[in-house]
Scaffold this motif. Sequence first.
Motif, PDB file in Angstrom:
ATOM      1  N   ALA A 302       0.826  -1.209   0.000  1.00  0.00           N
ATOM      2  CA  ALA A 302       0.000   0.000   0.000  1.00  0.00           C
ATOM      3  C   ALA A 302       0.857   1.256   0.000  1.00  0.00           C
ATOM      4  CB  ALA A 302      -0.933  -0.012   1.211  1.00  0.00           C
ATOM      5  N   LEU A 303       1.956   1.241   0.754  1.00  0.00           N
ATOM      6  CA  LEU A 303       2.824   2.415   0.823  1.00  0.00           C
ATOM      7  C   LEU A 303       3.444   2.718  -0.535  1.00  0.00           C
ATOM      8  CD1 LEU A 303       4.399   4.606   2.363  1.00  0.00           C
ATOM      9  CD2 LEU A 303       6.141   2.874   2.840  1.00  0.00           C
ATOM     10  N   LEU A 304       3.966   1.695  -1.196  1.00  0.00           N
ATOM     11  CA  LEU A 304       4.577   1.907  -2.506  1.00  0.00           C
ATOM     12  C   LEU A 304       3.550   2.419  -3.510  1.00  0.00           C
ATOM     13  CD1 LEU A 304       6.916  -1.221  -2.713  1.00  0.00           C
ATOM     14  CD2 LEU A 304       7.497   1.115  -2.051  1.00  0.00           C
ATOM     15  N   SER A 305       2.313   1.947  -3.394  1.00  0.00           N
ATOM     16  CA  SER A 305       1.252   2.448  -4.269  1.00  0.00           C
ATOM     17  C   SER A 305       0.957   3.918  -3.982  1.00  0.00           C
ATOM     18  CB  SER A 305      -0.020   1.613  -4.090  1.00  0.00           C
ATOM     19  OG  SER A 305       0.212   0.256  -4.424  1.00  0.00           O
ATOM     20  N   CYS A 306       0.944   4.284  -2.700  1.00  0.00           N
ATOM     21  CA  CYS A 306       0.698   5.685  -2.338  1.00  0.00           C
ATOM     22  C   CYS A 306       1.804   6.591  -2.856  1.00  0.00           C
ATOM     23  CB  CYS A 306       0.576   5.823  -0.821  1.00  0.00           C
ATOM     24  SG  CYS A 306      -0.970   5.198  -0.132  1.00  0.00           S
ATOM     25  N   ILE A 307       3.047   6.132  -2.743  1.00  0.00           N
ATOM     26  CA  ILE A 307       4.169   6.937  -3.228  1.00  0.00           C
ATOM     27  C   ILE A 307       4.041   7.190  -4.722  1.00  0.00           C
ATOM     28  CG2 ILE A 307       6.660   6.889  -3.661  1.00  0.00           C
ATOM     29  CD1 ILE A 307       7.017   5.549  -0.985  1.00  0.00           C
ATOM     30  N   LYS A 308       3.571   6.188  -5.430  1.00  0.00           N
ATOM     31  CA  LYS A 308       3.501   6.298  -6.886  1.00  0.00           C
ATOM     32  C   LYS A 308       2.275   7.065  -7.360  1.00  0.00           C
ATOM     33  CE  LYS A 308       4.089   3.480 -11.045  1.00  0.00           C
ATOM     34  NZ  LYS A 308       4.273   2.109 -11.575  1.00  0.00           N
ATOM     35  N   LEU A 309       1.152   6.929  -6.663  1.00  0.00           N
ATOM     36  CA  LEU A 309      -0.112   7.462  -7.165  1.00  0.00           C
ATOM     37  C   LEU A 309      -0.585   8.725  -6.455  1.00  0.00           C
ATOM     38  CD1 LEU A 309      -2.056   4.087  -7.573  1.00  0.00           C
ATOM     39  CD2 LEU A 309      -0.794   5.351  -9.326  1.00  0.00           C
TER      40      LEU A 309
END
Length: 546
Positions: A302-309
Amino acid sequence: MTIFASSQVGSCHATDILASLRYYWMGKRSCAEPRRSALRGDNGMVQYLAGHMKGYRKQAIGFAFFLAWNYFSFFSCGLVPVIRVVRSSERVWVWAGLLIAVASLVLMVASSRTRLAGKKSFGVVAALFASVGTVVIWTSFFYESTYQTVSAVGGMVAGVGFAMMALVWGDRMSRYNEAAIEFSAPASFILSFFLYFILLALKGPASMAVNALLPLLSMYFAFRAADLSTGGADVGVKVDRLIDGRELASALAGVATLSLLFAMLWFQFAYFRLLSTPDVVGDRFLHYLVPFSCSSVLSIIALLSCIKLSRQLNFTLMFRWGLPLLLLSYALLYYDYDDPVQRIVAYTVNFIGMFGVQFSFWIAAPKFVRRSNVPAYLLFGALFAAEGVGIFVGTWYGLAVIDGVTAANVMNESLLFFVAVLLVAMVVGFNPRWSFFRMSPRWSGRDDKAEGGAADSTSTADDISALFAQQAEELRATYGLSNRETEVAELLLAGRSRPYIRDELIISLNTVHAHARNIYAKCGVHSQQEFMDLLRPAGKREGTEG
């Protein structure tokens, strides 16, 4: 000071004044010197991380040691060698929270008078507090008659060590640029989870000995002198400025609402942790390994998705992440509180929310320090004090009422606490300053003349920013850049990283990547360095290539 730049269609030629300004802007380095950038090609951020990992890895590992020690000491039964006490780690956590709050406030005030986080002796004392606290917690389980007292002492000693080490790492993380922060924090958390699982697999004195060693290793890597000027660190950022009592009070008022909501959020996590803890004694697999492993993996994804999106990574992410998961956890308990599987699932969801808040904090707080120019010790001290208060009150209240808990009063009290957080958020609102808006101008000019002449440097920086905007307009006219591409180009010319551009323009990282690719394609370049060279005099470019 008059600044001007001439351009020639097709070549975007700049004057020598631009070169001299770039010299000042780049830290008094010659424009002919290659500038390290967070943007190199389409996968520039990945290349940036790879290029700086050699210099950064020591501190990344050190921060991971700190996180792993925290998780193993307060979020597992690994330090329970003999007597099995239900909710043993929670009973230690309550006293650790109390001393985290007290120590953070004391350290914050002391740091405004002297730079504690930069002293190696301070790091040694911090590591000793944490290590001694670990040993005391472990020994407290040998004698049931003295368990309550000894475990409380161990928790308090470890809490002081946590507050001191957190101050050190807050100072270190705030020295990194945005790209380094957004890649180093997830990397350290991932490594800390692996270390946690290794420690949990150990039993007996071995697990305690290794865990007690982690704070010493963490501070050793934190004070590696070479790392303070490498690995993405920006030594020009003053994160440890000394301030007087009036300015300290004024700055604390600026983060008061954030601290209040942060304390209430941690109260929720601590209280719910007591409610949802499975009633199993001695089963590490069900009690800790399954919830922790599932929540850590899902949180990282979820964190990596937040960083990207996400369009901006700031303090609001903590609440956007934590509050929905808390509500989901309460709903799971209400569905069937007496079902052990249901409680384990709710326990896992609570961990996901708690990890998400920690991830968001260690990314947003250093970036806030860099953007607002607030001293790192002030922001981290205030927020860790708030976290400690939330942990202490939430855990203490949870331990007091846990024996009489039923599904009905779980929802009655828990929803009341949850609504209280929403009510406070509604009343005080999400302060615009949380979005990295600059605070009072006095912060930028606070330092004495002996520390650098802030007024002159601010004026020069404004002039250079205006020049970059002018250059971006020239590129727009020459190469047909769109309005948004022109805004991105201005920041690229200033040497800004893609995470910085994302936060500044409030667009997603994917959108920044797309604009950068389009800009490079229109201008016929392949990297940020080549893009910046478009406006460099021909002689300077030849010197760089030579």
